[in-house]
Design a protein around this motif. Sequence first.
Motif, PDB file in Angstrom:
ATOM      1  N   GLY A 280     -22.187  21.152  20.391  1.00 41.19           N
ATOM      2  CA  GLY A 280     -22.158  19.967  21.238  1.00 41.19           C
ATOM      3  C   GLY A 280     -22.064  18.680  20.454  1.00 41.19           C
ATOM      4  O   GLY A 280     -22.211  17.601  21.015  1.00 41.19           O
ATOM      5  N   ILE A 281     -21.863  18.746  19.164  1.00 34.22           N
ATOM      6  CA  ILE A 281     -21.725  17.526  18.369  1.00 34.22           C
ATOM      7  C   ILE A 281     -20.409  16.837  18.717  1.00 34.22           C
ATOM      8  O   ILE A 281     -20.362  15.623  18.876  1.00 34.22           O
ATOM      9  CB  ILE A 281     -21.824  17.853  16.862  1.00 34.22           C
ATOM     10  CG1 ILE A 281     -23.234  18.342  16.552  1.00 34.22           C
ATOM     11  CG2 ILE A 281     -21.467  16.652  16.014  1.00 34.22           C
ATOM     12  CD1 ILE A 281     -23.458  18.784  15.139  1.00 34.22           C
ATOM     13  N   LEU A 282     -19.347  17.610  18.840  1.00 36.15           N
ATOM     14  CA  LEU A 282     -18.088  17.075  19.360  1.00 36.15           C
ATOM     15  C   LEU A 282     -18.092  17.332  20.863  1.00 36.15           C
ATOM     16  O   LEU A 282     -17.908  18.452  21.310  1.00 36.15           O
ATOM     17  CB  LEU A 282     -16.886  17.769  18.709  1.00 36.15           C
ATOM     18  CG  LEU A 282     -16.675  17.555  17.225  1.00 36.15           C
ATOM     19  CD1 LEU A 282     -15.475  18.358  16.743  1.00 36.15           C
ATOM     20  CD2 LEU A 282     -16.453  16.091  16.912  1.00 36.15           C
ATOM     21  N   ALA A 283     -18.326  16.297  21.622  1.00 41.50           N
ATOM     22  CA  ALA A 283     -18.508  16.486  23.061  1.00 41.50           C
ATOM     23  C   ALA A 283     -17.407  15.824  23.867  1.00 41.50           C
ATOM     24  O   ALA A 283     -17.668  15.181  24.878  1.00 41.50           O
ATOM     25  CB  ALA A 283     -19.865  15.929  23.486  1.00 41.50           C
ATOM     26  N   SER A 284     -16.188  15.988  23.451  1.00 41.78           N
ATOM     27  CA  SER A 284     -15.067  15.458  24.208  1.00 41.78           C
ATOM     28  C   SER A 284     -14.799  16.391  25.392  1.00 41.78           C
ATOM     29  O   SER A 284     -14.785  17.612  25.235  1.00 41.78           O
ATOM     30  CB  SER A 284     -13.841  15.378  23.306  1.00 41.78           C
ATOM     31  OG  SER A 284     -12.709  15.037  24.060  1.00 41.78           O
ATOM     32  N   PRO A 285     -14.587  15.844  26.593  1.00 43.60           N
ATOM     33  CA  PRO A 285     -14.349  16.713  27.748  1.00 43.60           C
ATOM     34  C   PRO A 285     -13.077  17.563  27.611  1.00 43.60           C
ATOM     35  O   PRO A 285     -12.985  18.637  28.197  1.00 43.60           O
ATOM     36  CB  PRO A 285     -14.221  15.740  28.928  1.00 43.60           C
ATOM     37  CG  PRO A 285     -14.507  14.384  28.437  1.00 43.60           C
ATOM     38  CD  PRO A 285     -14.652  14.430  26.959  1.00 43.60           C
ATOM     39  N   ASP A 286     -12.100  17.091  26.868  1.00 39.75           N
ATOM     40  CA  ASP A 286     -10.872  17.862  26.681  1.00 39.75           C
ATOM     41  C   ASP A 286     -11.088  19.071  25.775  1.00 39.75           C
ATOM     42  O   ASP A 286     -10.350  20.046  25.843  1.00 39.75           O
ATOM     43  CB  ASP A 286      -9.779  16.984  26.068  1.00 39.75           C
ATOM     44  CG  ASP A 286      -9.393  15.824  26.987  1.00 39.75           C
ATOM     45  OD1 ASP A 286      -9.589  15.962  28.212  1.00 39.75           O
ATOM     46  OD2 ASP A 286      -8.911  14.805  26.459  1.00 39.75           O
TER      47      ASP A 286
END
Length: 135
Positions: A83-89
């Motif tokens: 979840g560190i990179l939490a971009s919706p895409d």
Amino acid sequence: MTSHTTQFKPKLTGVQKLVNRTKKMRFPRRANQFLQMQDDNGFSDGQFMAPPASIPWKSIILAVVLLILGVVGLTIGSLLKVGILASPDWLDKGTPLLILGALCFIPGSYHVGLAYYAYQDYEGYSFSHIPDLDD
């Protein structure tokens, strides 16, 4: 005093026994041909020496590329899953990146390790163990 003269008879080898037997044979020519064949077996030591293996550069470069892609895929996939990179895409792409990263990392690290050990001349490792893509 009597002196005993002992005659030393050397132990006969297999070929010498055959020579003694061939003296009694009917066809001594064949026996001589057989003995000549025993002396010259037609092989030389150079036939059994492996040629030095050439370095398969294309395979090593491919292994390094697979290793780099695998490390990048595993890193990005694990950062997405944590979840560190939490971009919706990108949220649904964490598991496929982990799987593809592992599929690239495993053979890449194996072949890079083989190339390293072969380069360092570790016992039991050779560049001939790495498949060559030039074929």
